[in-house]
Design a protein around this motif. Structure first.
Motif, short mmCIF file in Angstrom:
data_model
loop_
_atom_site.label_atom_id
_atom_site.label_comp_id
_atom_site.label_asym_id
_atom_site.label_seq_id
_atom_site.Cartn_x
_atom_site.Cartn_y
_atom_site.Cartn_z
N MET A 1 0.84 -1.18 0.00
CA MET A 1 0.00 0.00 0.00
C MET A 1 0.89 1.24 0.00
N ASN A 2 0.64 2.16 -0.88
CA ASN A 2 1.38 3.42 -0.93
C ASN A 2 0.63 4.48 -0.15
N HIS A 3 1.31 5.05 0.81
CA HIS A 3 0.72 6.11 1.61
C HIS A 3 1.15 7.46 1.06
N ILE A 4 0.22 8.38 1.03
CA ILE A 4 0.53 9.75 0.62
C ILE A 4 1.09 10.46 1.84
N THR A 5 2.24 11.08 1.66
CA THR A 5 2.88 11.76 2.78
C THR A 5 3.20 13.20 2.41
N GLU A 6 3.45 13.97 3.41
CA GLU A 6 3.85 15.36 3.24
C GLU A 6 5.11 15.57 4.06
N LYS A 7 6.15 16.10 3.44
CA LYS A 7 7.40 16.36 4.15
C LYS A 7 7.21 17.61 5.02
N ILE A 8 7.66 17.50 6.26
CA ILE A 8 7.59 18.64 7.18
C ILE A 8 8.97 18.85 7.78
N SER A 9 9.18 20.03 8.30
CA SER A 9 10.43 20.31 9.01
C SER A 9 10.12 21.22 10.19
N PHE A 10 11.01 21.21 11.14
CA PHE A 10 10.85 22.04 12.33
C PHE A 10 12.10 22.88 12.51
N ASN A 11 11.90 24.07 12.99
CA ASN A 11 13.02 24.91 13.40
C ASN A 11 13.23 24.68 14.88
N VAL A 12 14.37 24.09 15.21
CA VAL A 12 14.69 23.78 16.60
C VAL A 12 15.61 24.87 17.15
N PRO A 13 15.16 25.59 18.17
CA PRO A 13 15.98 26.67 18.73
C PRO A 13 17.31 26.13 19.26
N GLN A 14 18.38 26.82 18.91
CA GLN A 14 19.70 26.45 19.39
C GLN A 14 20.17 27.37 20.51
N ASN A 15 19.37 28.37 20.80
CA ASN A 15 19.68 29.27 21.90
C ASN A 15 18.38 29.60 22.60
N GLY A 16 18.44 30.47 23.56
CA GLY A 16 17.26 30.79 24.35
C GLY A 16 17.25 29.97 25.62
N GLY A 17 16.50 30.40 26.57
CA GLY A 17 16.43 29.73 27.85
C GLY A 17 15.62 28.45 27.80
N PHE A 18 15.66 27.74 28.91
CA PHE A 18 14.94 26.47 29.01
C PHE A 18 13.45 26.65 28.74
N GLN A 19 12.83 27.65 29.36
CA GLN A 19 11.38 27.84 29.20
C GLN A 19 11.01 28.11 27.75
N TYR A 20 11.80 28.93 27.08
CA TYR A 20 11.53 29.23 25.67
C TYR A 20 11.59 27.95 24.83
N ARG A 21 12.66 27.17 25.00
CA ARG A 21 12.80 25.93 24.22
C ARG A 21 11.73 24.92 24.60
N PHE A 22 11.38 24.86 25.88
CA PHE A 22 10.35 23.94 26.37
C PHE A 22 9.01 24.21 25.68
N TYR A 23 8.60 25.48 25.67
CA TYR A 23 7.29 25.80 25.08
C TYR A 23 7.31 25.78 23.56
N GLU A 24 8.45 26.06 22.94
CA GLU A 24 8.56 25.89 21.49
C GLU A 24 8.36 24.43 21.12
N CYS A 25 8.98 23.55 21.91
CA CYS A 25 8.84 22.11 21.68
C CYS A 25 7.37 21.70 21.82
N ALA A 26 6.71 22.15 22.88
CA ALA A 26 5.30 21.81 23.10
C ALA A 26 4.43 22.32 21.96
N ASP A 27 4.67 23.54 21.51
CA ASP A 27 3.90 24.09 20.39
C ASP A 27 4.11 23.27 19.12
N GLN A 28 5.34 22.85 18.89
CA GLN A 28 5.61 22.07 17.68
C GLN A 28 4.98 20.68 17.75
N ILE A 29 4.97 20.08 18.93
CA ILE A 29 4.28 18.79 19.09
C ILE A 29 2.79 18.97 18.83
N ALA A 30 2.20 20.04 19.35
CA ALA A 30 0.78 20.30 19.10
C ALA A 30 0.53 20.49 17.60
#
Length: 76
Positions: free
Chosen positions: A1-30
């Motif tokens: 079976m061939n599944h139709i997919t869509e390529k996605i990417s995320f911008n992962v913060p390399q700086n910023g404090g823990f809280q900023y990275r934590f909530y960016e991660c949560a937003d991206q998971i959502a």
């Protein structure tokens, strides 16, 4: 079976404090869940709880491994 997919990417913060990275991660998971299941997640509190739990488990595991390494004399 061939599944139709869509390529996605995320911008992962390399700086910023823990809280900023934590909530960016949560937003991206959502956003990822929204894409997979056609949802509109607005309350990310359960996602942040999951992330927090996983971080604690990983930190505890690392601490135990460090403790064992120190008992065995560490790197020489």
């Amino acid at each position: 079976m061939n599944h139709i997919t869509e390529k996605i990417s995320f911008n992962v913060p390399q700086n910023g404090g823990f809280q900023y990275r934590f909530y960016e991660c949560a937003d991206q998971i959502a956003d990822l869940l929204d894409m997979y299941f056609g949802t509109q997640i607005e309350d990310i509190s359960r996602i942040t709880d999951l992330i927090d739990d996983e971080i604690k488990v990983a930190q505890d595991k690392q601490a135990r491994e460090n403790e064992l390494e120190n008992i065995n004399g560490g790197s020489k």
